[in-house]
Design an enzyme around this catalytic site. Structure first.
Site, PDB file in Angstrom:
ATOM      1  N   SER A 154       0.835  -1.204   0.000  1.00 60.35           N
ATOM      2  CA  SER A 154       0.000   0.000   0.000  1.00 60.35           C
ATOM      3  C   SER A 154       0.874   1.260   0.000  1.00 60.35           C
ATOM      4  O   SER A 154       1.834   1.350   0.758  1.00 60.35           O
ATOM      5  CB  SER A 154      -0.899   0.021   1.234  1.00 60.35           C
ATOM      6  OG  SER A 154      -1.698  -1.128   1.278  1.00 60.35           O
ATOM      7  N   GLU A 237      -1.316  -3.458  18.021  1.00 58.92           N
ATOM      8  CA  GLU A 237      -1.888  -2.586  17.003  1.00 58.92           C
ATOM      9  C   GLU A 237      -3.217  -3.142  16.492  1.00 58.92           C
ATOM     10  O   GLU A 237      -4.135  -2.406  16.184  1.00 58.92           O
ATOM     11  CB  GLU A 237      -0.901  -2.407  15.848  1.00 58.92           C
ATOM     12  CG  GLU A 237       0.400  -1.749  16.262  1.00 58.92           C
ATOM     13  CD  GLU A 237       0.206  -0.474  17.068  1.00 58.92           C
ATOM     14  OE1 GLU A 237      -0.676   0.325  16.726  1.00 58.92           O
ATOM     15  OE2 GLU A 237       0.932  -0.294  18.066  1.00 58.92           O
TER      16      GLU A 237
HETATM   17  C1  LIG Z   1      -6.259  -3.607   0.923  1.00 58.56           C
HETATM   18  C2  LIG Z   1      -5.012  -4.414   1.161  1.00 58.56           C
HETATM   19  C3  LIG Z   1      -3.858  -3.779   1.532  1.00 58.56           C
HETATM   20  C4  LIG Z   1      -2.684  -4.513   1.744  1.00 58.56           C
HETATM   21  N1  LIG Z   1      -1.537  -3.833   2.072  1.00 58.56           N
HETATM   22  C5  LIG Z   1      -0.391  -4.523   2.245  1.00 58.56           C
HETATM   23  C6  LIG Z   1       0.826  -3.827   2.517  1.00 58.56           C
HETATM   24  O1  LIG Z   1       0.862  -2.591   2.614  1.00 58.56           O
HETATM   25  N2  LIG Z   1       1.957  -4.550   2.648  1.00 58.56           N
HETATM   26  C7  LIG Z   1       1.967  -5.911   2.555  1.00 58.56           C
HETATM   27  O2  LIG Z   1       3.025  -6.491   2.722  1.00 58.56           O
HETATM   28  N3  LIG Z   1       0.832  -6.611   2.277  1.00 58.56           N
HETATM   29  C8  LIG Z   1      -0.343  -5.941   2.115  1.00 58.56           C
HETATM   30  N4  LIG Z   1      -1.501  -6.620   1.819  1.00 58.56           N
HETATM   31  C9  LIG Z   1      -1.419  -8.064   1.584  1.00 58.56           C
HETATM   32  C10 LIG Z   1      -2.054  -8.937   2.641  1.00 58.56           C
HETATM   33  O3  LIG Z   1      -1.303  -8.961   3.814  1.00 58.56           O
HETATM   34  C11 LIG Z   1      -2.193 -10.325   2.006  1.00 58.56           C
HETATM   35  O4  LIG Z   1      -3.121 -10.213   0.940  1.00 58.56           O
HETATM   36  C12 LIG Z   1      -2.686 -11.356   2.997  1.00 58.56           C
HETATM   37  O5  LIG Z   1      -1.693 -11.652   3.937  1.00 58.56           O
HETATM   38  C13 LIG Z   1      -3.111 -12.660   2.293  1.00 58.56           C
HETATM   39  O6  LIG Z   1      -2.098 -13.129   1.479  1.00 58.56           O
HETATM   40  P1  LIG Z   1      -2.347 -13.486  -0.072  1.00 58.56           P
HETATM   41  O7  LIG Z   1      -3.087 -12.370  -0.699  1.00 58.56           O
HETATM   42  O8  LIG Z   1      -1.042 -13.893  -0.643  1.00 58.56           O
HETATM   43  O9  LIG Z   1      -3.327 -14.715  -0.045  1.00 58.56           O
HETATM   44  P2  LIG Z   1      -2.951 -16.228   0.207  1.00 58.56           P
HETATM   45  O10 LIG Z   1      -2.115 -16.342   1.439  1.00 58.56           O
HETATM   46  O11 LIG Z   1      -2.419 -16.812  -1.051  1.00 58.56           O
HETATM   47  O12 LIG Z   1      -4.369 -16.861   0.517  1.00 58.56           O
HETATM   48  C14 LIG Z   1      -5.318 -17.171  -0.518  1.00 58.56           C
HETATM   49  C15 LIG Z   1      -6.535 -17.786   0.153  1.00 58.56           C
HETATM   50  O13 LIG Z   1      -6.154 -19.014   0.797  1.00 58.56           O
HETATM   51  C16 LIG Z   1      -6.491 -18.970   2.181  1.00 58.56           C
HETATM   52  N5  LIG Z   1      -5.446 -19.644   2.965  1.00 58.56           N
HETATM   53  C17 LIG Z   1      -4.095 -19.472   2.854  1.00 58.56           C
HETATM   54  N6  LIG Z   1      -3.455 -20.236   3.764  1.00 58.56           N
HETATM   55  C18 LIG Z   1      -4.413 -20.901   4.461  1.00 58.56           C
HETATM   56  C19 LIG Z   1      -4.389 -21.829   5.547  1.00 58.56           C
HETATM   57  N7  LIG Z   1      -3.227 -22.233   6.096  1.00 58.56           N
HETATM   58  N8  LIG Z   1      -5.562 -22.271   6.022  1.00 58.56           N
HETATM   59  C20 LIG Z   1      -6.764 -21.876   5.478  1.00 58.56           C
HETATM   60  N9  LIG Z   1      -6.852 -21.006   4.436  1.00 58.56           N
HETATM   61  C21 LIG Z   1      -5.689 -20.523   3.946  1.00 58.56           C
HETATM   62  C22 LIG Z   1      -6.546 -17.490   2.528  1.00 58.56           C
HETATM   63  O14 LIG Z   1      -7.352 -17.255   3.669  1.00 58.56           O
HETATM   64  C23 LIG Z   1      -7.124 -16.899   1.253  1.00 58.56           C
HETATM   65  O15 LIG Z   1      -8.520 -17.031   1.267  1.00 58.56           O
HETATM   66  C24 LIG Z   1      -2.692  -5.927   1.596  1.00 58.56           C
HETATM   67  C25 LIG Z   1      -3.872  -6.578   1.233  1.00 58.56           C
HETATM   68  C26 LIG Z   1      -5.022  -5.829   1.003  1.00 58.56           C
HETATM   69  C27 LIG Z   1      -6.265  -6.562   0.597  1.00 58.56           C
END
Ligand SMILES: Cc1cc2nc3c(=O)[nH]c(=O)nc-3n(C[C@H](O)[C@H](O)[C@H](O)COP(=O)(O)OP(=O)(O)OC[C@H]3O[C@@H](n4cnc5c(N)ncnc54)[C@H](O)[C@@H]3O)c2cc1C
Length: 386
Positions: A154, A237
């Site tokens: 972000s 936080e």
């Molecule tokens: C608006 C927004 C702002 C963000 N800002 C930042 C930022 O500034 N910096 C930053 O570093 N990141 C940021 N993020 C990223 C955010 O932290 C990640 O999207 C989040 O951690 C999920 O990771 P992923 O998108 O890779 O999904 P994945 O980890 O690939 O997950 C995909 C799906 O699988 C499910 N899943 C994964 N592992 C498991 C498990 N072990 N058990 C059950 N279900 C599981 C998840 O719940 C999800 O539904 C942001 C995200 C959003 C939406």
């Protein structure tokens, strides 16, 4: 300012009553500028870094004071400042684990909004399983050389600094080989590419690092000890965030009900009249449940009992309540949610459609709802790992 909590809160309220509270534009760039100016105003009034050390430019008060300030902002319908990633996530980590120069030189500018920070944690293959991150940093003399890619970062395209998690020991166990670096975003080799969200905003980015050289003194905490830095503030936080957001939802709900009343509620015996009342009822109950849970959170915060796995109950509930409230309002907008500047049932389509779309992100950022359920089942309920 006084440190008694009740007096402190009324002092904040009095200040806000006289403050020139900005209106937040829908356009992202305009919003960024307005909220950055607002950050400076809040900083100069002593309203930021309230629980931080004085050395870091903070006020040295408690988390409850910080919460009181945030709640009063929401009650006054004043926005939060733009630099929340710095204020909520990165700053407290630097205050706790950073070197003296980092606290003294970087934190006051972070607080004032002169420097905007981003958080470079997630990668294309490392989100929920963050410790799988692959962006490499290799020590070369007094510098780290970084190559790799982050995503969902972000404000990376607006930020002056980035808190970056990098792999510094590929041979170690995955949590043990990570370091936490502070990276000046103007360093050659960094390319942020904004991504468009479904709200139409371009708030986050992919960020590419191509042999980016960062001084060793920008390391926070121990070499290969970045995991502890990255995770330490999340609990406190997260609890404070939940409490603040609860007030935001309460205000949003009040605004929606006021708009519906001003417009005139459809008669209860009509289909639409029933639908409106069901929406109000669902949102009201959701808020009450969240309110009951957050009373426990305030008690835990006051007793210093955060972080605990119970924080995941808060986060999960928060996700659901936000989506219920804005989802119900979006249903009332019906097809008009796609028509700009329309006011079905007196509800401004632009505002509510935007908030509804943004609410979909709540169950993803800061740990997805599925991950919170895993934590609750394994660590609170003691169920076996799946
Ligand atoms: C608006 C927004 C702002 C963000 N800002 C930042 C930022 O500034 N910096 C930053 O570093 N990141 C940021 N993020 C990223 C955010 O932290 C990640 O999207 C989040 O951690 C999920 O990771 P992923 O998108 O890779 O999904 P994945 O980890 O690939 O997950 C995909 C799906 O699988 C499910 N899943 C994964 N592992 C498991 C498990 N072990 N058990 C059950 N279900 C599981 C998840 O719940 C999800 O539904 C942001 C995200 C959003 C939406």
């Amino acid at each position: 300012m006084t440190t008694d909590l009740a007096e402190y809160r009324s002092g904040v309220r009095a200040w806000l009553a006289d403050a020139d509270i900005p209106t937040v534009p829908l356009d992202l760039d305009e919003r960024f500028d307005v909220l950055r100016d607002w950050q400076r105003v809040l900083f100069e009034a002593g309203g930021l870094g309230i629980s931080w050390s004085k050395e870091a430019g903070g006020q040295g008060l408690s988390h409850l004071h910080q919460l009181a300030f945030a709640e009063e902002l929401a009650y006054a319908r004043a926005p939060m400042p733009i630099g929340l990633i710095g204020l909520d996530v990165v700053g407290p980590s630097i205050d706790e684990f950073g070197q003296q120069w980092q606290r003294e030189e970087l934190l006051p500018k972070l607080l004032s909004g002169e420097h905007i920070w981003c958080q470079g944690f997630s990668e294309p293959g490392a989100g929920s399983d963050l410790a799988s991150l692959r962006t490499r940093a290799v020590l070369d003399g007094d510098e780290f050389v970084i190559s790799g890619q982050k995503v969902w970062t972000s404000w990376a395209h607006k930020a002056q600094w980035c808190a970056l998690l990098v792999r510094t020991d590929p041979a170690a166990h995955k949590h043990a080989g990570i370091s936490y670096l502070l990276v000046d975003m103007s360093t050659p080799g960094i390319t942020p590419k904004p991504l468009e969200q479904m709200t139409g905003d371009r708030e986050f980015c992919e960020v590419f690092f191509d042999e980016v050289r960062v001084p060793r003194r920008n390391l926070v905490g121990e070499l290969n000890g970045g995991w502890a830095v990255a995770t330490h503030t999340l609990g406190i936080e997260r609890a404070a965030y939940t409490l603040r957001r609860r007030v935001d939802y309460e205000i949003a709900f009040e605004d929606a009900v006021a708009a519906l009343r001003d417009h005139g509620l459809p008669a209860p015996e009509t289909g639409l009249g029933r639908r409106v009342r069901i929406a109000i009822g669902k949102a009201h109950v959701a808020l009450k449940v969240l309110g009951a849970q957050t009373q426990k959170t305030v008690a835990r915060l006051a007793a210093g009992e955060v972080p605990t796995p119970e924080d995941s109950v808060d986060k999960l509930l928060l996700n659901e309540v936000e989506q219920i409230i804005f989802g119900e309002i979006a249903e009332l907008l019906g097809p008009y949610r796609a028509v700009e500047e329309s006011r079905p049932l007196g509800l401004a389509s632009d505002r509510w459609a935007h908030d509804h779309l943004y609410s979909r992100a709540t169950s993803i950022y800061g740990g997805t709802s599925q991950i919170q359920r895993n934590i609750i089942s394994e660590r609170l309920l003691g169920l076996p790992r799946g």
